[in-house]
Design a protein around this motif. Sequence first.
Motif, PDB file in Angstrom:
ATOM      1  N   ASN A 102       0.826  -1.209   0.000  1.00 14.40           N
ATOM      2  CA  ASN A 102       0.000   0.000   0.000  1.00 14.40           C
ATOM      3  C   ASN A 102       0.861   1.259   0.000  1.00 14.40           C
ATOM      4  O   ASN A 102       0.546   2.232  -0.703  1.00 14.40           O
ATOM      5  CB  ASN A 102      -0.933   0.012   1.210  1.00 14.40           C
ATOM      6  N   LEU A 103       1.941   1.253   0.764  1.00 17.56           N
ATOM      7  CA  LEU A 103       2.825   2.420   0.804  1.00 17.56           C
ATOM      8  C   LEU A 103       3.501   2.650  -0.539  1.00 17.56           C
ATOM      9  O   LEU A 103       3.625   3.786  -0.994  1.00 17.56           O
ATOM     10  CB  LEU A 103       3.868   2.268   1.911  1.00 17.56           C
ATOM     11  N   VAL A 104       3.908   1.575  -1.187  1.00 20.08           N
ATOM     12  CA  VAL A 104       4.540   1.689  -2.509  1.00 20.08           C
ATOM     13  C   VAL A 104       3.514   2.172  -3.536  1.00 20.08           C
ATOM     14  O   VAL A 104       3.783   3.088  -4.316  1.00 20.08           O
ATOM     15  CB  VAL A 104       5.193   0.356  -2.940  1.00 20.08           C
ATOM     16  N   GLN A 105       2.316   1.571  -3.530  1.00 19.73           N
ATOM     17  CA  GLN A 105       1.279   1.966  -4.486  1.00 19.73           C
ATOM     18  C   GLN A 105       0.869   3.423  -4.331  1.00 19.73           C
ATOM     19  O   GLN A 105       0.563   4.094  -5.308  1.00 19.73           O
ATOM     20  CB  GLN A 105       0.054   1.074  -4.343  1.00 19.73           C
ATOM     21  N   SER A 106       0.885   3.917  -3.096  1.00 18.97           N
ATOM     22  CA  SER A 106       0.500   5.307  -2.868  1.00 18.97           C
ATOM     23  C   SER A 106       1.625   6.284  -3.175  1.00 18.97           C
ATOM     24  O   SER A 106       1.426   7.491  -3.180  1.00 18.97           O
ATOM     25  CB  SER A 106       0.050   5.496  -1.411  1.00 18.97           C
ATOM     26  N   GLY A 107       2.827   5.757  -3.410  1.00 19.25           N
ATOM     27  CA  GLY A 107       3.965   6.615  -3.708  1.00 19.25           C
ATOM     28  C   GLY A 107       4.675   7.127  -2.460  1.00 19.25           C
ATOM     29  O   GLY A 107       5.604   7.928  -2.559  1.00 19.25           O
TER      30      GLY A 107
END
Length: 150
Positions: A102-107
Amino acid sequence: MGITDLIASFLQQSLEEAENGVLEVQRNDLAQRFNCVPSQINYVMSTRFSPERGYIVESRRGGNGYIRITRVRVDRQTLMMHVINSLGAQVDLPSARAILSNLVQSGALAEEIGQALLAALGDKALGAVPRESRNQVRADIMKQVLILQV
């Protein structure tokens, strides 16, 4: 595509079409629409529309009960601090994987850092740590690395 994915896609699309970024739906109406039990709707809410994914979910049960989903836009630092503060004393590997994804997907987290951290949190990397202590060590490592990213 499974029922969970169908429900999540429908809700995501409906939320994008909502005027003010807030979607209010009836749990029973959704269950009827997708021919599933209301607990399946609850599952989708808790796994796909969590605060870590940038959503606030309010619900009221009963005859006129509803589910209100609000998409929250927060800056990177606020999101990171929320995740750090929401990590408990222990985190299992599937939860750590979901949070990092989730952190990666949100940038909010670089993909390379997310992958490196996931490798460091894996059971192979923690092989010398007794199984009953791994989730605690995993949480401690994850918190420390995320703090450095803020």
